[in-house]
Design a protein around this motif. Sequence first.
Motif, PDB file in Angstrom:
ATOM      1  N   THR A  10       0.809  -1.015  -0.007  1.00 37.11           N
ATOM      2  CA  THR A  10      -0.224  -0.202   0.143  1.00 37.11           C
ATOM      3  C   THR A  10       1.048   1.174  -0.102  1.00 37.11           C
ATOM      4  OG1 THR A  10      -1.811  -1.172   1.279  1.00 37.11           O
ATOM      5  CG2 THR A  10      -1.834   1.349   1.321  1.00 37.11           C
ATOM      6  N   ILE A  11       0.710   2.099  -0.774  1.00 41.80           N
ATOM      7  CA  ILE A  11       1.438   3.413  -1.048  1.00 41.80           C
ATOM      8  C   ILE A  11       0.103   4.378  -0.689  1.00 41.80           C
ATOM      9  CG2 ILE A  11       2.790   5.004  -2.512  1.00 41.80           C
ATOM     10  CD1 ILE A  11       4.133   2.268  -1.774  1.00 41.80           C
ATOM     11  N   CYS A  12       0.472   5.489   0.145  1.00 39.45           N
ATOM     12  CA  CYS A  12      -0.417   6.406   0.338  1.00 39.45           C
ATOM     13  C   CYS A  12       0.411   7.964  -0.023  1.00 39.45           C
ATOM     14  CB  CYS A  12      -0.766   6.450   1.998  1.00 39.45           C
ATOM     15  SG  CYS A  12      -1.677   5.184   2.693  1.00 39.45           S
ATOM     16  N   THR A  13      -0.399   8.608  -0.753  1.00 40.34           N
ATOM     17  CA  THR A  13       0.102  10.049  -0.861  1.00 40.34           C
ATOM     18  C   THR A  13      -1.087  10.977  -0.470  1.00 40.34           C
ATOM     19  OG1 THR A  13      -0.978  10.000  -3.048  1.00 40.34           O
ATOM     20  CG2 THR A  13       1.325   9.122  -2.942  1.00 40.34           C
ATOM     21  N   SER A  14      -0.594  12.308  -0.487  1.00 38.11           N
ATOM     22  CA  SER A  14      -1.342  13.338   0.234  1.00 38.11           C
ATOM     23  C   SER A  14      -3.043  13.203  -0.205  1.00 38.11           C
ATOM     24  CB  SER A  14      -0.751  14.719   0.080  1.00 38.11           C
ATOM     25  OG  SER A  14      -0.867  15.180  -1.406  1.00 38.11           O
ATOM     26  N   GLY A  15      -3.275  12.844  -1.387  1.00 34.64           N
ATOM     27  CA  GLY A  15      -4.607  13.032  -1.601  1.00 34.64           C
ATOM     28  C   GLY A  15      -5.522  11.684  -1.436  1.00 34.64           C
ATOM     29  N   ALA A  17      -7.300   8.790   1.158  1.00 33.87           N
ATOM     30  CA  ALA A  17      -7.885   8.738   2.493  1.00 33.87           C
ATOM     31  C   ALA A  17      -6.993   8.021   3.367  1.00 33.87           C
ATOM     32  CB  ALA A  17      -9.243   7.691   2.328  1.00 33.87           C
ATOM     33  N   GLY A  18      -6.810   8.230   4.662  1.00 36.19           N
ATOM     34  CA  GLY A  18      -5.872   7.758   5.387  1.00 36.19           C
ATOM     35  C   GLY A  18      -4.559   8.343   5.443  1.00 36.19           C
ATOM     36  N   TRP A  19      -4.292   9.460   4.580  1.00 34.92           N
ATOM     37  CA  TRP A  19      -2.973  10.024   4.391  1.00 34.92           C
ATOM     38  C   TRP A  19      -2.523  10.523   5.937  1.00 34.92           C
ATOM     39  CZ3 TRP A  19       1.501  10.460   2.412  1.00 34.92           C
ATOM     40  CH2 TRP A  19       2.199  11.542   2.430  1.00 34.92           C
ATOM     41  N   ASP A  20      -3.460  11.158   6.627  1.00 34.62           N
ATOM     42  CA  ASP A  20      -2.906  11.766   8.037  1.00 34.62           C
ATOM     43  C   ASP A  20      -2.621  10.590   8.808  1.00 34.62           C
ATOM     44  OD1 ASP A  20      -3.178  14.586   7.429  1.00 34.62           O
ATOM     45  OD2 ASP A  20      -5.145  14.640   8.076  1.00 34.62           O
ATOM     46  N   ASP A  21      -3.089   9.619   8.954  1.00 36.26           N
ATOM     47  CA  ASP A  21      -2.926   8.272   9.853  1.00 36.26           C
ATOM     48  C   ASP A  21      -1.419   7.807   9.278  1.00 36.26           C
ATOM     49  OD1 ASP A  21      -5.192   8.838  11.381  1.00 36.26           O
ATOM     50  OD2 ASP A  21      -6.152   7.204  10.359  1.00 36.26           O
ATOM     51  N   ALA A  22      -1.436   7.763   8.005  1.00 34.13           N
ATOM     52  CA  ALA A  22      -0.185   6.932   7.338  1.00 34.13           C
ATOM     53  C   ALA A  22       0.985   7.894   7.588  1.00 34.13           C
ATOM     54  CB  ALA A  22      -0.309   6.643   5.873  1.00 34.13           C
ATOM     55  N   ARG A  23       0.755   9.116   7.615  1.00 33.63           N
ATOM     56  CA  ARG A  23       2.366   9.779   7.818  1.00 33.63           C
ATOM     57  C   ARG A  23       2.520  10.307   9.338  1.00 33.63           C
ATOM     58  NH1 ARG A  23       1.459  15.285   8.612  1.00 33.63           N
ATOM     59  NH2 ARG A  23      -0.648  16.072   8.459  1.00 33.63           N
ATOM     60  N   ARG A  24       1.370  10.007  10.082  1.00 32.49           N
ATOM     61  CA  ARG A  24       1.662  10.460  11.500  1.00 32.49           C
ATOM     62  C   ARG A  24       2.689   9.398  12.328  1.00 32.49           C
ATOM     63  NH1 ARG A  24      -3.579  10.160  13.031  1.00 32.49           N
ATOM     64  NH2 ARG A  24      -3.822  12.209  12.374  1.00 32.49           N
ATOM     65  N   ALA A  25       3.481  10.223  13.109  1.00 29.63           N
ATOM     66  CA  ALA A  25       4.668   9.625  13.623  1.00 29.63           C
ATOM     67  C   ALA A  25       4.170   9.230  15.047  1.00 29.63           C
ATOM     68  CB  ALA A  25       6.041  10.672  13.777  1.00 29.63           C
ATOM     69  N   TRP A  26       4.621   8.240  15.881  1.00 28.82           N
ATOM     70  CA  TRP A  26       4.239   8.169  17.250  1.00 28.82           C
ATOM     71  C   TRP A  26       4.145   9.288  18.196  1.00 28.82           C
ATOM     72  CZ3 TRP A  26       6.438   8.701  21.843  1.00 28.82           C
ATOM     73  CH2 TRP A  26       8.136   8.960  21.527  1.00 28.82           C
ATOM     74  N   ASN A  27       5.139  10.197  17.911  1.00 30.31           N
ATOM     75  CA  ASN A  27       5.242  11.485  18.594  1.00 30.31           C
ATOM     76  C   ASN A  27       4.380  12.453  17.854  1.00 30.31           C
ATOM     77  OD1 ASN A  27       5.924  13.863  19.728  1.00 30.31           O
ATOM     78  ND2 ASN A  27       7.928  13.332  19.807  1.00 30.31           N
ATOM     79  N   LEU A  28       3.224  12.826  18.514  1.00 30.04           N
ATOM     80  CA  LEU A  28       2.205  13.826  17.706  1.00 30.04           C
ATOM     81  C   LEU A  28       3.093  15.079  17.614  1.00 30.04           C
ATOM     82  CD1 LEU A  28      -0.930  12.425  19.155  1.00 30.04           C
ATOM     83  CD2 LEU A  28      -0.009  11.788  17.103  1.00 30.04           C
TER      84      LEU A  28
END
Length: 73
Positions: A10-15, A17-28
Amino acid sequence: MSAVMASPTTICTSGDAGWDDARRAWNLAVDQHPAAVALPACAQDVAEVVRFAGRHGLRVAAQGTGHNAAPRS
């Protein structure tokens, strides 16, 4: 990108759905903005992501879910 990769990673890009979850680090407190996020399911998928990135001049930074605020590889 996954359409041109051999693996079903699975490859996620900014457009996507789920982009924000995919790019989020454990340290918010860290707000990362990579070009894409790969979510490989196995070692073979990781190898394909790295080969794909190499063929296309893309940098790869592995990020685990542990105590590392910034991806370092």
